[in-house]
Write an enzyme that holds these catalytic residues in place. Structure first.
Site, mmCIF file in Angstrom:
data_model
loop_
_atom_site.group_PDB
_atom_site.id
_atom_site.type_symbol
_atom_site.label_atom_id
_atom_site.label_comp_id
_atom_site.label_asym_id
_atom_site.label_seq_id
_atom_site.Cartn_x
_atom_site.Cartn_y
_atom_site.Cartn_z
ATOM 1 N N ASP A 146 38.094 45.429 37.848
ATOM 2 C CA ASP A 146 37.789 46.544 38.393
ATOM 3 C C ASP A 146 36.271 47.075 37.947
ATOM 4 O O ASP A 146 35.330 46.476 37.908
ATOM 5 C CB ASP A 146 38.915 47.536 38.996
ATOM 6 C CG ASP A 146 39.199 47.945 39.773
ATOM 7 O OD1 ASP A 146 39.476 47.087 40.799
ATOM 8 O OD2 ASP A 146 38.313 49.620 39.757
ATOM 9 N N TYR A 186 32.088 54.862 43.370
ATOM 10 C CA TYR A 186 32.163 54.283 44.363
ATOM 11 C C TYR A 186 30.853 54.830 45.239
ATOM 12 O O TYR A 186 29.756 53.878 45.499
ATOM 13 C CB TYR A 186 33.560 54.463 45.437
ATOM 14 C CG TYR A 186 34.534 54.020 45.008
ATOM 15 C CD1 TYR A 186 35.006 52.444 45.497
ATOM 16 C CD2 TYR A 186 35.111 54.040 44.437
ATOM 17 C CE1 TYR A 186 35.757 51.792 44.761
ATOM 18 C CE2 TYR A 186 36.629 54.408 43.812
ATOM 19 C CZ TYR A 186 36.353 52.428 43.236
ATOM 20 O OH TYR A 186 38.067 51.967 43.526
ATOM 21 N N HIS A 228 45.128 41.813 39.953
ATOM 22 C CA HIS A 228 44.337 42.900 39.459
ATOM 23 C C HIS A 228 44.649 43.583 38.132
ATOM 24 O O HIS A 228 43.555 44.340 37.356
ATOM 25 C CB HIS A 228 43.886 44.233 40.709
ATOM 26 C CG HIS A 228 42.240 44.414 40.783
ATOM 27 N ND1 HIS A 228 41.452 43.519 41.137
ATOM 28 C CD2 HIS A 228 42.719 45.532 40.598
ATOM 29 C CE1 HIS A 228 40.575 44.398 40.833
ATOM 30 N NE2 HIS A 228 40.997 46.029 40.555
#
Length: 383
Positions: free
Chosen positions: A177, A307, A361
């Protein structure tokens, strides 16, 4: 740098406040057959919130987390929380593990002993690591930066300084990630310090150079680009929101534990190898320990900052630019869209490429043994 020992000690009134808020949840009215199709399933969330309020024991989880050696250190202008577990073996190799969102250092709880003391867990003492697990700035017990401009690129600089401050002149890096992005920036920015990088996710912002002077896109690569576009259209709204207008979302999530759980648990359900049954991949206690860390530290807003910063500085490469240290990639079957090896080899020195039999994930939580074995195997010739 002078690391100070740290213990997690959440105030009792914060635990009481959480329970009171959970018991006052104002529920939506669901639509028959909605399930997980438009977000978190209300029936599952009601079960989770009831368990969180009435059964989940934070003090037990806190005590277990505190069995790991936690520290705080000032690295440049940033206070960093990290776990530093010395290895047990003849010559442990320094290794820094970086988590992502909506995870935290809690993800690594089962993985750390498998890497630090492999001989006690069916492995070879020669594969031991000195394990360092920092919390990203603005996550858990690492305070949020007070200004813009601290993204994966800058975090790589903090991690390099942290490892140097701990006495590790050369080390390996691992992540998934957001942690995959940080680990890649570590390899790209500090090739003389980083002996290798191991990824269980290829950073979504990674873009190799393309054009008339580059190899043409293969059929497998085009299929990956098509899968990524389909995923972005159907499942990527969260990332678009995180990267553009996170503040509006964060205000609500920071005020409502049920809202926070709904936003986070959807990703665990969608991204784990669970065939629709999250219980089969991640226990409720593990899930709620991770969410509770976000709640008690009030870090959901700052956790979305990478982000924004990642959009401002994507992991793109010009012609001739490469990540110099050797790279290993572990592909778990329920992972987000992953590129073929040829796409990664355009800018990485891929020396190990492993297709895993199960997992998703959140590999360190779902399949810690499989992930540990692949990490050991990748770094074995790099010691």
């Amino acid at each position: 740098m002078q690391p100070q020992p740290f213990k997690i000690a959440i105030a009792e009134d914060a635990i009481t406040d959480l329970r009171n808020r959970l018991n006052r949840t104002r529920w939506l009215t669901g639509i028959e057959g909605q399930g997980w199709s438009e977000g978190t399933d209300l029936a599952f969330l009601q079960l989770l919130i009831t368990y969180w309020a009435d059964t989940f024991d934070w003090r037990t989880q806190e005590s277990q987390l505190n069995q790991l050696p936690h520290y705080l250190a000032q690295v440049h202008e940033q206070t960093v929380h990290f776990i530093h577990q010395p290895g047990t073996g003849t010559a442990p190799m320094p290794l820094i593990l970086t988590h992502g969102w909506p995870g935290s250092f809690v993800e690594m709880q089962q993985l750390i002993p498998l890497l630090a003391d492999p001989a006690s867990h069916g492995g070879d003492a020669a594969d031991a690591f000195h394990v360092v697990v920092p919390s990203l700035p603005g996550y858990a017990f690492s305070p949020a930066p007070l200004h813009k401009g601290v993204g994966p690129y800058e975090v790589a600089g903090l991690w390099a300084a942290l490892m140097q401050g701990l006495g590790y002149a050369r080390f390996g890096a691992q992540g998934g990630d957001l942690g995959a992005g940080v680990s890649t920036w570590l390899g790209r920015r500090f090739p003389d310090q980083v002996s290798g990088i191991h990824l269980n996710y290829v950073p979504g912002s990674y873009r190799p150079p393309l054009g008339p002077d580059q190899p043409p896109i293969t059929a497998d690569e085009q299929a990956f680009l098509d899968r990524s576009a389909t995923f972005a259209d159907a499942e990527g709204a969260y990332a678009k929101l995180h990267g553009t207008k996170p503040q509006s979302l964060a205000i609500g999530l920071n005020d409502s534990p049920a809202g926070l759980a709904a936003w986070m648990v959807e990703k665990f359900q969608a991204w784990t190898d669970c065939s629709g049954d999250l219980h089969s991949a991640v226990s409720l206690d593990a899930l709620l320990t991770n969410i509770s860390v976000y709640w008690f530290t009030g870090s959901i807003g700052s956790s979305l900052r990478p982000y924004v910063e990642g959009r401002n500085r994507p992991l793109s490469f010009a012609a001739g630019e490469r990540v110099q240290p050797p790279t290993g990639v572990a592909l778990f079957p329920a992972e987000l869209p992953m590129p073929p090896r040829s796409w990664v080899e355009r800018c990485f020195d891929v020396q190990r490429w492993t297709t895993m039999p199960k997992g998703g994930h959140f590999a360190a939580m779902e399949q810690p043994q499989l992930l540990a074995e692949d990490i050991r195997a990748f770094f074995r010739p790099l010691r």
